[in-house]
Design a protein around this motif. Sequence first.
Motif, PDB file in Angstrom:
ATOM      1  N   GLU A  47      -4.689   6.665  -0.661  1.00  0.00           N
ATOM      2  CA  GLU A  47      -3.890   5.722  -0.483  1.00  0.00           C
ATOM      3  C   GLU A  47      -4.367   4.617  -1.394  1.00  0.00           C
ATOM      4  O   GLU A  47      -5.413   4.160  -1.328  1.00  0.00           O
ATOM      5  CB  GLU A  47      -3.875   5.354   1.179  1.00  0.00           C
TER       6      GLU A  47
ATOM      7  N   HIS B 272      -3.920   0.355  -2.810  1.00  0.00           N
ATOM      8  CA  HIS B 272      -3.574  -1.096  -2.341  1.00  0.00           C
ATOM      9  C   HIS B 272      -3.300  -1.911  -3.505  1.00  0.00           C
ATOM     10  O   HIS B 272      -4.119  -1.936  -4.479  1.00  0.00           O
ATOM     11  CB  HIS B 272      -4.472  -1.766  -1.202  1.00  0.00           C
TER      12      HIS B 272
ATOM     13  N   GLN C  37       0.778  -1.142  -0.107  1.00  0.00           N
ATOM     14  CA  GLN C  37       0.021  -0.241  -0.120  1.00  0.00           C
ATOM     15  C   GLN C  37       0.831   1.095   0.078  1.00  0.00           C
ATOM     16  O   GLN C  37       1.938   1.319   0.391  1.00  0.00           O
ATOM     17  CB  GLN C  37      -0.976   0.040   1.273  1.00  0.00           C
ATOM     18  N   GLY C  38       0.368   2.418  -0.501  1.00  0.00           N
ATOM     19  CA  GLY C  38       1.052   3.368  -0.590  1.00  0.00           C
ATOM     20  C   GLY C  38       0.354   4.585  -1.594  1.00  0.00           C
ATOM     21  O   GLY C  38      -0.928   4.341  -1.941  1.00  0.00           O
ATOM     22  N   ARG C  39       0.861   5.454  -1.815  1.00  0.00           N
ATOM     23  CA  ARG C  39       0.456   6.767  -2.763  1.00  0.00           C
ATOM     24  C   ARG C  39       1.270   7.020  -3.994  1.00  0.00           C
ATOM     25  O   ARG C  39       2.757   6.661  -3.880  1.00  0.00           O
ATOM     26  CB  ARG C  39       0.476   8.013  -1.829  1.00  0.00           C
ATOM     27  N   THR C  40       0.610   7.428  -4.832  1.00  0.00           N
ATOM     28  CA  THR C  40       1.455   7.405  -6.297  1.00  0.00           C
ATOM     29  C   THR C  40       1.903   9.053  -6.515  1.00  0.00           C
ATOM     30  O   THR C  40       1.671   9.653  -5.799  1.00  0.00           O
ATOM     31  CB  THR C  40       0.492   7.047  -7.301  1.00  0.00           C
TER      32      THR C  40
ATOM     33  N   ARG D  97      -0.765  12.000  -4.377  1.00  0.00           N
ATOM     34  CA  ARG D  97      -0.155  11.892  -2.901  1.00  0.00           C
ATOM     35  C   ARG D  97      -1.436  11.783  -1.872  1.00  0.00           C
ATOM     36  O   ARG D  97      -0.884  11.873  -0.636  1.00  0.00           O
ATOM     37  CB  ARG D  97       0.548  12.753  -2.847  1.00  0.00           C
TER      38      ARG D  97
END
Length: 298
Positions: free
Chosen positions: A32, A34, A22-25, A29
């Motif tokens: 979030e 997955h 998981q994170g942000r592109t 930003r």
Amino acid sequence: ALSTALRAALDLGQASLDLGVQGRTESDRVIERHWLVSCFPLSANGQAAAVGLSVREVTGQKRTERRLRERGASLKEQVELRAAMIEMLHDVAAHVHRSETLEDAIAFVLRRVAEYIGWSFGHAFRVSASGDELLPMRACSAWPDGRFHRFRELTQDLHLDGSDSLPGRALASAATVWADDLPDDLLPARAAAVEGLPIVSAAAFPVVVGARVELVLEFFSLHEIERDERLRRGMETVCVHLARTVERLQAEATLREREERFRELAESVSQAFWVLDAPSGQLLYMSRAWAEIAGSPQ
């Protein structure tokens, strides 16, 4: 976890399936996202030379699950949840009914069920021939963050009888059993593994073939899993698919054994004979003696 999986694929030639990331592109930003990432070693000259990646975004599924937990199930969300259940059951049926080994079928079921329901760890026991002992299988599904590493190691070396352990009660009753007294339901066999591991939900599901329990699946979660009718029906269907797979694999093994016995018997006699399929006239078997007489390859 992803870097570890990449290194395992490159150095050890080991594949890792459906790792949660998981994170942000860079382009967004705020939200979030997955993904489920699988790593596969790509070999050249017998050695892993590169790593292949398969990435599937599950942001929508995670978002739907979060809305259901936060707001309750609206009619639209119930429809979406039912569609996800149908998709999970379809995936399970499609995979297990073409699996060549029971380990492969169980590994897929554990991973797919855990992904859909939200279990943190899943494992399976097979039942001994005597029917009173649970023997651990190697297949399992675990969160990739390593929190269940010790629990997994201990569980895979664990032999249980049909006593008051969670899977033992499922074996004895041939029915689903939920843990109502955690962590005591996991003691004393896994006392060392559950220390510091805040397991909130746990359940065991038997796989019944005929009148005999052949397998017991057990799942654990670090968050609350609701014991609703949807889950009960879904797991019953999953266990039926596994039961049919056990029957199929047992029948195939029996057929191979009988064919091998027939061949051993046929090779041991000196008489010339052959076996034909009556409706089609197709030659099914030719003894060595007949092949020598007929001058044909056996």
